[in-house]
Scaffold this active site. Structure first.
Site, PDB file in Angstrom:
ATOM      1  NE  ARG A  49      -2.952   0.392   3.270  1.00  0.00           N
ATOM      2  CZ  ARG A  49      -2.247   0.533   4.405  1.00  0.00           C
ATOM      3  NH1 ARG A  49      -1.453   1.574   4.572  1.00  0.00           N
ATOM      4  NH2 ARG A  49      -2.324  -0.378   5.346  1.00  0.00           N
ATOM      5  CE1 TYR A 101     -14.998  11.195 -16.691  1.00  0.00           C
ATOM      6  CE2 TYR A 101     -14.518  11.305 -14.355  1.00  0.00           C
ATOM      7  CZ  TYR A 101     -14.883  10.580 -15.469  1.00  0.00           C
ATOM      8  OH  TYR A 101     -15.118   9.238 -15.343  1.00  0.00           O
ATOM      9  CG  ASP A 173      -8.272  16.187 -15.274  1.00  0.00           C
ATOM     10  OD1 ASP A 173      -7.542  15.573 -16.079  1.00  0.00           O
ATOM     11  OD2 ASP A 173      -9.339  15.712 -14.831  1.00  0.00           O
ATOM     12  CE  LYS A 198     -10.979   7.909 -18.571  1.00  0.00           C
ATOM     13  NZ  LYS A 198     -11.345   9.196 -17.969  1.00  0.00           N
TER      14      LYS A 198
END
Ligand code: PLP
Length: 383
Positions: A49, A101, A173, A198
């Site tokens: 983690r 978005y 972004d 993406k």
């Protein structure tokens, strides 16, 4: 050695052969924990983690692509956005672009308003933005440029300058352009964010996110929250992105070449009302796009003549363009934001922004240009 070019970095940074075996491809360290020789004595890895060698390689590569000192890879784009919100003190003010978005809008309008104060404004209007910064005094300005789906462009350098005066952080972004076409940190932003789902991964087989920054203080804060909250990416997914990213440069060039041709085709088609593509002279911010981006990308938005029925017929008749959410993969996709990706935005707000029922978004893949145009041509003939 001289600074490597992008095309070399994607292949070599973080891509050194495995030192123990010479394997040219990095191993997938598919492990949750690491053996210590004595309590607290280890080789820099304690628990996946927190750290994982496969993920570290990807972070090294991504940092270099955005000309950043640091990168953190996260489980998804939205978890990266959430970490940035967790990092801010309770009651922080966030000025956010009004055409972001859909998932970002949901996060900022339904989840985090419990903790912070959000205001959505048109970040393409500099004069108005300057006034908003002065009166709202945001701790952070959130930009998405170009936006999804309207491809509106905000001036990153000018906004970063304004933000410095008011001590606001600027987050960009950069998912739509990828680091190949736009580098917000070089323009003055503090943090750049990507949905790796993406273009960065590019093969529609991984969900992931990343944040890059130069400030060690910001990096350490974000790392604290990532480790404390837990949205880490699995070693296998990081490995898949390391594999996909090697072709980022060639893919982005191919996406763009196809998109330019298709945007021209759409602009001259009698069944199309309007085309939005930053590379078209008709784009209201074409000059700004040329200035701050190194290319125009693979995303095109257009308005079909007609309404929901015409859109439906078009969308049911494309074959190579798959009707699906997401974007940035090698295969071409088509999306109907009003019903699909942006359905979480209330209709009135959506239409105020210009997301009407005849708006169609294309993520242009890297297939043959003529095949793609033929596919669109056939679907138009069925409308
Ligand atoms: C997809 C997307 C996100 C969210 O990323 P996930 O990986 O789906 O969580 C954020 N911003 C933009 C512009 C996106 O396209």
């Amino acid at each position: 050695m001289k600074e490597m070019k992008f095309e070399t970095k994607v292949i070599h940074v973080g891509g050194e052969p495995d030192p123990t075996t010479g394997a040219i491809m990095p191993p997938i360290y598919q492990t949750s924990t690491y053996v210590q020789s004595s309590p607290g004595e280890h080789k820099g890895y304690e628990y996946t983690r927190s750290h994982n060698p496969t993920r570290s390689r990807l972070e090294e590569c991504l940092a270099s692509l955005e000309n950043a000192k640091h990168c953190l890879v996260t489980a998804s784009g939205l978890s990266a956005s959430s970490l940035i919100m967790h990092m801010l003190p309770k009651g922080s003010k966030i000025l956010c672009g009004d055409d972001v978005y859909g998932g970002t809008y949901r996060l900022f309008s339904k989840v985090f308003p419990e903790i912070h104060d959000y205001k959505f404004v048109d970040t393409t209007d500099l004069k108005n933005l300057e006034k908003e910064i002065e009166s709202f005094k945001p701790a952070l300005i959130w930009l998405e440029t170009p936006t999804n789906p309207l491809l509106k462009i905000s001036d990153i350098a000018a906004i970063s300058k304004l933000a410095k005066k008011s001590n606001s952080l600027v987050v960009v972004d950069n998912t739509f352009m990828s680091p190949f076409f736009q580098n917000p940190l070089d323009l003055g932003a503090d943090i750049v964010l990507h949905s790796m789902t993406k273009f960065i991964n590019g093969h529609s087989d991984v969900v992931g996110g990343a944040v890059m920054m130069n400030s060690s203080e910001l990096r350490d804060k974000l790392f604290f929250y990532q480790n404390a909250i837990g949205p880490c990416q699995s070693p296998f997914d990081s490995w898949l992105v390391l594999r996909g990213i090697k072709t980022l440069a060639v893919r982005m060039k191919a996406h763009e070449q196809n998109a330019i041709k298709i945007a021209d085709f759409l602009e001259s088609h009698p069944k199309v009302e309007r085309v939005v593509y930053p590379g078209l002279k008709s784009h209201p911010q074409h000059d700004l796009a040329k200035k701050q981006m190194k290319g125009f990308g693979g995303m095109i938005t257009f308005f079909l003549k007609g309404g929901i029925d015409e859109s439906r017929r078009f969308l049911e008749n494309v074959k190579l363009f798959s009707l699906a959410e997401s974007l940035g993969g090698v295969e071409s996709l088509v999306d109907h934001p009003a019903i699909m990706t942006h359905a979480s935005i209330p209709k009135a707000v959506r239409e105020q922004l210009g997301i009407y029922d005849n708006l169609i978004r294309l993520s242009v893949g890297i297939e043959d240009q003529e095949d793609l145009i033929q596919d669109l041509q056939t679907a138009f003939s069925m409308v």
